[in-house]
Motif scaffolding. Structure first.
Motif, PDB file in Angstrom:
ATOM      1  N   ASN A  34      -1.093  35.628  26.754  1.00 37.39           N
ATOM      2  CA  ASN A  34      -2.470  36.497  25.756  1.00 37.39           C
ATOM      3  C   ASN A  34      -3.093  37.177  25.760  1.00 37.39           C
ATOM      4  OD1 ASN A  34       0.102  37.370  23.786  1.00 37.39           O
ATOM      5  ND2 ASN A  34       0.148  34.246  23.282  1.00 37.39           N
ATOM      6  N   ALA A  35      -4.311  36.152  25.986  1.00 36.94           N
ATOM      7  CA  ALA A  35      -5.912  36.358  26.806  1.00 36.94           C
ATOM      8  C   ALA A  35      -5.666  37.532  27.710  1.00 36.94           C
ATOM      9  CB  ALA A  35      -6.232  35.118  27.379  1.00 36.94           C
ATOM     10  N   THR A  36      -4.385  37.062  28.787  1.00 35.49           N
ATOM     11  CA  THR A  36      -4.348  38.353  29.714  1.00 35.49           C
ATOM     12  C   THR A  36      -4.816  39.509  29.156  1.00 35.49           C
ATOM     13  OG1 THR A  36      -4.120  36.690  31.123  1.00 35.49           O
ATOM     14  CG2 THR A  36      -3.644  39.118  31.659  1.00 35.49           C
ATOM     15  N   LYS A  37      -3.544  39.811  28.534  1.00 35.00           N
ATOM     16  CA  LYS A  37      -3.119  41.212  27.904  1.00 35.00           C
ATOM     17  C   LYS A  37      -4.039  41.883  26.862  1.00 35.00           C
ATOM     18  CE  LYS A  37       0.485  43.059  24.284  1.00 35.00           C
ATOM     19  NZ  LYS A  37       1.456  42.279  23.401  1.00 35.00           N
ATOM     20  N   LYS A  38      -4.884  40.823  26.505  1.00 36.96           N
ATOM     21  CA  LYS A  38      -5.948  41.400  25.852  1.00 36.96           C
ATOM     22  C   LYS A  38      -7.335  41.096  26.078  1.00 36.96           C
ATOM     23  CE  LYS A  38      -4.053  39.792  21.276  1.00 36.96           C
ATOM     24  NZ  LYS A  38      -4.121  38.140  20.131  1.00 36.96           N
ATOM     25  N   LYS A  39      -7.335  40.891  27.286  1.00 35.02           N
ATOM     26  CA  LYS A  39      -8.209  41.385  28.895  1.00 35.02           C
ATOM     27  C   LYS A  39      -9.498  40.273  27.824  1.00 35.02           C
ATOM     28  CE  LYS A  39      -6.797  45.199  30.489  1.00 35.02           C
ATOM     29  NZ  LYS A  39      -6.681  46.530  31.078  1.00 35.02           N
ATOM     30  N   GLU A  40      -9.628  39.026  27.341  1.00 34.81           N
ATOM     31  CA  GLU A  40     -10.578  38.085  26.651  1.00 34.81           C
ATOM     32  C   GLU A  40     -11.061  37.760  27.368  1.00 34.81           C
ATOM     33  OE1 GLU A  40      -8.159  37.341  23.586  1.00 34.81           O
ATOM     34  OE2 GLU A  40      -8.750  37.732  21.853  1.00 34.81           O
ATOM     35  N   ILE A  41     -10.260  37.248  29.128  1.00 36.14           N
ATOM     36  CA  ILE A  41     -10.832  36.509  29.911  1.00 36.14           C
ATOM     37  C   ILE A  41     -11.087  37.217  31.315  1.00 36.14           C
ATOM     38  CG2 ILE A  41     -10.112  34.708  31.338  1.00 36.14           C
ATOM     39  CD1 ILE A  41      -9.388  33.575  28.760  1.00 36.14           C
ATOM     40  N   SER A  42     -11.741  37.386  32.168  1.00 37.35           N
ATOM     41  CA  SER A  42     -12.050  37.758  33.641  1.00 37.35           C
ATOM     42  C   SER A  42     -11.410  36.476  34.301  1.00 37.35           C
ATOM     43  CB  SER A  42     -13.002  37.981  33.374  1.00 37.35           C
ATOM     44  OG  SER A  42     -13.499  38.230  34.845  1.00 37.35           O
ATOM     45  N   TRP A  43     -10.632  36.757  34.253  1.00 31.95           N
ATOM     46  CA  TRP A  43      -9.218  36.073  36.054  1.00 31.95           C
ATOM     47  C   TRP A  43      -9.980  36.670  36.406  1.00 31.95           C
ATOM     48  CZ3 TRP A  43      -6.945  33.374  32.488  1.00 31.95           C
ATOM     49  CH2 TRP A  43      -6.931  33.592  31.753  1.00 31.95           C
ATOM     50  N   ASN A  44     -11.241  37.410  37.414  1.00 33.16           N
ATOM     51  CA  ASN A  44     -11.590  37.162  38.685  1.00 33.16           C
ATOM     52  C   ASN A  44     -12.680  36.074  38.441  1.00 33.16           C
ATOM     53  OD1 ASN A  44     -10.087  39.073  40.087  1.00 33.16           O
ATOM     54  ND2 ASN A  44     -11.420  40.490  38.752  1.00 33.16           N
ATOM     55  N   ILE A  90     -12.627  29.753  33.898  1.00 30.93           N
ATOM     56  CA  ILE A  90     -11.309  30.183  32.947  1.00 30.93           C
ATOM     57  C   ILE A  90     -11.232  28.946  32.329  1.00 30.93           C
ATOM     58  CG2 ILE A  90      -9.259  30.366  33.737  1.00 30.93           C
ATOM     59  CD1 ILE A  90      -9.491  31.747  35.992  1.00 30.93           C
ATOM     60  N   LEU A  91     -10.575  27.945  32.635  1.00 31.80           N
ATOM     61  CA  LEU A  91     -10.423  26.928  32.145  1.00 31.80           C
ATOM     62  C   LEU A  91     -11.238  26.572  30.774  1.00 31.80           C
ATOM     63  CD1 LEU A  91      -8.838  24.164  31.226  1.00 31.80           C
ATOM     64  CD2 LEU A  91     -10.439  23.092  32.480  1.00 31.80           C
ATOM     65  N   ILE A  92     -12.264  26.168  30.825  1.00 32.05           N
ATOM     66  CA  ILE A  92     -13.447  26.263  29.399  1.00 32.05           C
ATOM     67  C   ILE A  92     -12.759  27.467  28.800  1.00 32.05           C
ATOM     68  CG2 ILE A  92     -15.824  27.336  28.590  1.00 32.05           C
ATOM     69  CD1 ILE A  92     -16.527  26.204  31.340  1.00 32.05           C
ATOM     70  N   ARG A  93     -12.607  28.869  28.756  1.00 34.09           N
ATOM     71  CA  ARG A  93     -12.475  30.540  28.405  1.00 34.09           C
ATOM     72  C   ARG A  93     -11.009  29.806  27.036  1.00 34.09           C
ATOM     73  NH1 ARG A  93     -15.294  33.683  25.625  1.00 34.09           N
ATOM     74  NH2 ARG A  93     -13.579  34.519  25.951  1.00 34.09           N
ATOM     75  N   ALA A  94      -9.824  29.452  28.252  1.00 40.57           N
ATOM     76  CA  ALA A  94      -9.034  28.654  27.842  1.00 40.57           C
ATOM     77  C   ALA A  94      -8.935  27.441  26.390  1.00 40.57           C
ATOM     78  CB  ALA A  94      -7.772  28.562  29.187  1.00 40.57           C
ATOM     79  N   ILE A  95      -9.671  26.915  27.098  1.00 41.29           N
ATOM     80  CA  ILE A  95      -9.801  26.046  25.550  1.00 41.29           C
ATOM     81  C   ILE A  95     -10.370  26.276  24.609  1.00 41.29           C
ATOM     82  CG2 ILE A  95     -10.952  23.244  24.952  1.00 41.29           C
ATOM     83  CD1 ILE A  95     -11.301  23.032  28.431  1.00 41.29           C
ATOM     84  N   VAL A  96     -11.482  27.553  24.948  1.00 38.30           N
ATOM     85  CA  VAL A  96     -11.611  27.459  22.985  1.00 38.30           C
ATOM     86  C   VAL A  96     -10.917  28.521  22.215  1.00 38.30           C
ATOM     87  CG1 VAL A  96     -13.936  29.737  23.136  1.00 38.30           C
ATOM     88  CG2 VAL A  96     -14.435  28.416  24.536  1.00 38.30           C
ATOM     89  N   PHE A  97     -10.450  29.572  23.338  1.00 36.45           N
ATOM     90  CA  PHE A  97      -9.114  29.806  22.431  1.00 36.45           C
ATOM     91  C   PHE A  97      -7.927  29.247  22.584  1.00 36.45           C
ATOM     92  CE2 PHE A  97     -10.414  34.199  25.483  1.00 36.45           C
ATOM     93  CZ  PHE A  97     -10.667  34.776  24.518  1.00 36.45           C
ATOM     94  N   MET A  98      -8.018  28.216  23.110  1.00 35.71           N
ATOM     95  CA  MET A  98      -6.848  26.966  22.925  1.00 35.71           C
ATOM     96  C   MET A  98      -7.921  26.417  21.056  1.00 35.71           C
ATOM     97  SD  MET A  98      -3.733  26.071  22.208  1.00 35.71           S
ATOM     98  CE  MET A  98      -2.902  25.964  24.119  1.00 35.71           C
ATOM     99  N   THR A  99      -8.564  26.127  21.651  1.00 31.76           N
ATOM    100  CA  THR A  99      -9.038  25.655  19.581  1.00 31.76           C
ATOM    101  C   THR A  99      -8.560  27.162  18.374  1.00 31.76           C
ATOM    102  OG1 THR A  99     -11.487  26.290  20.702  1.00 31.76           O
ATOM    103  CG2 THR A  99     -10.686  24.109  20.716  1.00 31.76           C
ATOM    104  N   MET A 100      -9.349  27.871  18.705  1.00 33.85           N
ATOM    105  CA  MET A 100      -9.179  28.959  18.039  1.00 33.85           C
ATOM    106  C   MET A 100      -7.812  29.162  17.244  1.00 33.85           C
ATOM    107  SD  MET A 100     -10.164  32.980  17.953  1.00 33.85           S
ATOM    108  CE  MET A 100      -8.885  33.022  19.825  1.00 33.85           C
ATOM    109  N   PHE A 101      -6.646  29.096  18.585  1.00 39.07           N
ATOM    110  CA  PHE A 101      -5.246  29.199  17.897  1.00 39.07           C
ATOM    111  C   PHE A 101      -5.065  27.923  17.403  1.00 39.07           C
ATOM    112  CE2 PHE A 101      -5.259  32.155  20.725  1.00 39.07           C
ATOM    113  CZ  PHE A 101      -4.800  33.528  20.595  1.00 39.07           C
TER     114      PHE A 101
END
Length: 127
Positions: free
Chosen positions: A39-49, A55-66
């Motif tokens: 979902n984050a890739t689809k919405k381009k909310e995280i830069s995978w570069n 990336i882990l920090i961003r993923a945790i932020v999104f997981m807490t939001m959800f």
């Protein structure tokens, strides 16, 4: 196909699974984590570069939001939630764990190093 040629993305996914396993969050299933990343890739909310750690920090932020919302879209069926099996008290417990881990990871990022104590706290690894 989304993960093809995106090594940092795959490593971030592996780190998220290791974090989940080390911190006793069994109801965050692999497909839950994959849905989060897709979902984050689809919405381009995280830069995978970025580095896997960022990336882990961003993923945790999104997981807490959800988890706060109680709804994380299943990638293939966006109207369905992959969090529907979690009770409110379980979501609250997981949120507390993820907030503590996130705080520790941000400290590691800011000082540009991870100590053995950090590794133990975040990933359950002992050196």
């Amino acid at each position: 196909m989304v993960f093809e040629k995106k090594q940092h993305l795959k490593n971030g996914l592996r780190l998220m699974k290791a974090l989940r396993d080390a911190n006793d969050m069994p109801k965050i299933f692999s497909y839950t984590i994959k849905s989060l990343f897709l979902n984050a890739t689809k919405k381009k909310e995280i830069s995978w570069n970025q580095s896997p750690g960022k990336i882990l920090i961003r993923a945790i932020v999104f997981m807490t939001m959800f988890l706060r919302r109680g709804f994380l879209p299943f990638y293939l069926v966006p109207d369905a939630s992959v969090l529907e099996h979690l009770e409110k008290d379980e979501r609250k417990e997981y949120l507390g764990k993820l907030y503590r881990i996130l705080k520790r990871l941000i400290k590691c990022r800011d000082r540009d190093c991870m100590t053995p104590d950090d590794m133990q706290f975040i990933f359950g690894m002992q050196y």
